[in-house]
Design an enzyme around this catalytic site. Sequence first.
Site, PDB file in Angstrom:
ATOM      1  N   ARG A 135       0.873  -1.172   0.000  1.00 48.21           N
ATOM      2  CA  ARG A 135       0.000   0.000   0.000  1.00 48.21           C
ATOM      3  C   ARG A 135       0.908   1.219   0.000  1.00 48.21           C
ATOM      4  O   ARG A 135       1.588   1.499   0.992  1.00 48.21           O
ATOM      5  CB  ARG A 135      -0.926   0.009   1.216  1.00 48.21           C
ATOM      6  N   HIS A 146      -6.932   0.294  -6.800  1.00 43.87           N
ATOM      7  CA  HIS A 146      -7.205  -0.564  -5.640  1.00 43.87           C
ATOM      8  C   HIS A 146      -7.847  -1.855  -6.180  1.00 43.87           C
ATOM      9  O   HIS A 146      -9.034  -2.107  -5.979  1.00 43.87           O
ATOM     10  CB  HIS A 146      -8.135   0.172  -4.664  1.00 43.87           C
ATOM     11  N   GLN A 183      -9.765  -4.435  -3.974  1.00 47.11           N
ATOM     12  CA  GLN A 183     -11.049  -3.886  -3.533  1.00 47.11           C
ATOM     13  C   GLN A 183     -12.101  -4.137  -4.616  1.00 47.11           C
ATOM     14  O   GLN A 183     -13.183  -4.667  -4.337  1.00 47.11           O
ATOM     15  CB  GLN A 183     -10.900  -2.371  -3.288  1.00 47.11           C
ATOM     16  N   ASP A 210     -17.388   6.442  -2.341  1.00 43.74           N
ATOM     17  CA  ASP A 210     -16.074   6.375  -1.682  1.00 43.74           C
ATOM     18  C   ASP A 210     -15.864   7.733  -1.007  1.00 43.74           C
ATOM     19  O   ASP A 210     -16.599   8.692  -1.302  1.00 43.74           O
ATOM     20  CB  ASP A 210     -14.999   6.118  -2.768  1.00 43.74           C
ATOM     21  N   CYS A 264     -16.495   1.278  -0.148  1.00 45.09           N
ATOM     22  CA  CYS A 264     -15.286   0.495   0.150  1.00 45.09           C
ATOM     23  C   CYS A 264     -14.889   0.621   1.621  1.00 45.09           C
ATOM     24  O   CYS A 264     -14.192  -0.243   2.148  1.00 45.09           O
ATOM     25  CB  CYS A 264     -14.145   0.938  -0.760  1.00 45.09           C
ATOM     26  N   ARG A 270     -13.300  -8.886   1.275  1.00 48.10           N
ATOM     27  CA  ARG A 270     -11.888  -8.558   1.074  1.00 48.10           C
ATOM     28  C   ARG A 270     -11.017  -9.744   1.491  1.00 48.10           C
ATOM     29  O   ARG A 270     -10.041 -10.078   0.832  1.00 48.10           O
ATOM     30  CB  ARG A 270     -11.497  -7.322   1.900  1.00 48.10           C
TER      31      ARG A 270
END
Length: 308
Positions: free
Chosen positions: A103, A130, A133, A223, A263, A291
């Site tokens: 990340r 991402h 995700q 988001d 998310c 996830r």
Amino acid sequence: MKNLLSAVDLSAEEMNRILDESARMKERMRAGETDTPYAGKTLGMYFEKPSLRTRVSLEVAMHSLGGSAINLEAPAPGELWKRESIKDQARVMSRFVSVVSMRTYSQAAIEEFAREASVHVVNALSDFAHPTQALADFLTIREHCGGIAGKTVVFLGDGNNVARSLLAVAALGGARFVWCGPDSHRIDAPFVEKVVKKRPDADFDEESDPAEAVRDADIIYTDVWASMGMESEAEAREKTFMPYQVNARLLSRAPGRARVMHCLPAHRGSEITDEVMDSAKSIVYDQAENRMHLYRGLFSLWAGDWKA
Ligand code: CP
Ligand code: NVA
């Protein structure tokens, strides 16, 4: 498939294989079946930004497969690569661990690391993408909507990392993807062009009116308005994005079947209201759980030396 760095690099076959394996591993976990292909093996995790879901789901996934995880956290943005070059870290880490998750702010850092590493590398969020995700989200959509092809996913908000990755996976799965937000924060044209070049049949629309955008939605997705690293813009963005808030009034304009996704982390009262987050329409926690199932599926394929 050695690495998962951006959803736009995937083929439809690879995407389906990851989703199918994740669903299979989810069923096995729920049935109490244990698989330990990573016994004695380790996941190395780089985190340059905060995380709850990604950090915990990666680690739980690896433990559940018999392995362990080590977390390398950056004390401050950019600190990860100051002490030692990305190239050297990638080569050294490859001697110790079987999978590396990253990340970072920079997508280029992940790509450089992956080029130099001889082990699997997975993007756990960059400023650009991402992908895990979006893949986990389409696993959730498949479960709740009975499939992906032909479904309408409406994204309200910033055309940033999550929106880009959702668009790429929607195109692979034959879903319609509608982006709705302020003109200044559209999904960047070069990315859209890349998706369309790869999938000429991609069904992508932009709609400026939120009520019109959700008119035929199966999924309404939002988001945060200011992503990690954009904190200084948060106040200005509150004003710019407020017309695109996912609230009960907007939901009343959508079909009864529409479900709401985020998310997470959510800024309740900004991009999404409490009444929507806590309503029966919200599937955000199923989404968060997936996830972990997605990582189990991906790791399971990699443990089997997936060459696809
Ligand atoms: N959705 C997501 O990636 O959450 P975290 O930032 O908590 O990992
Ligand atoms: N767009 C958000 C996603 C968080 C999971 C961010 O980058 O902060």
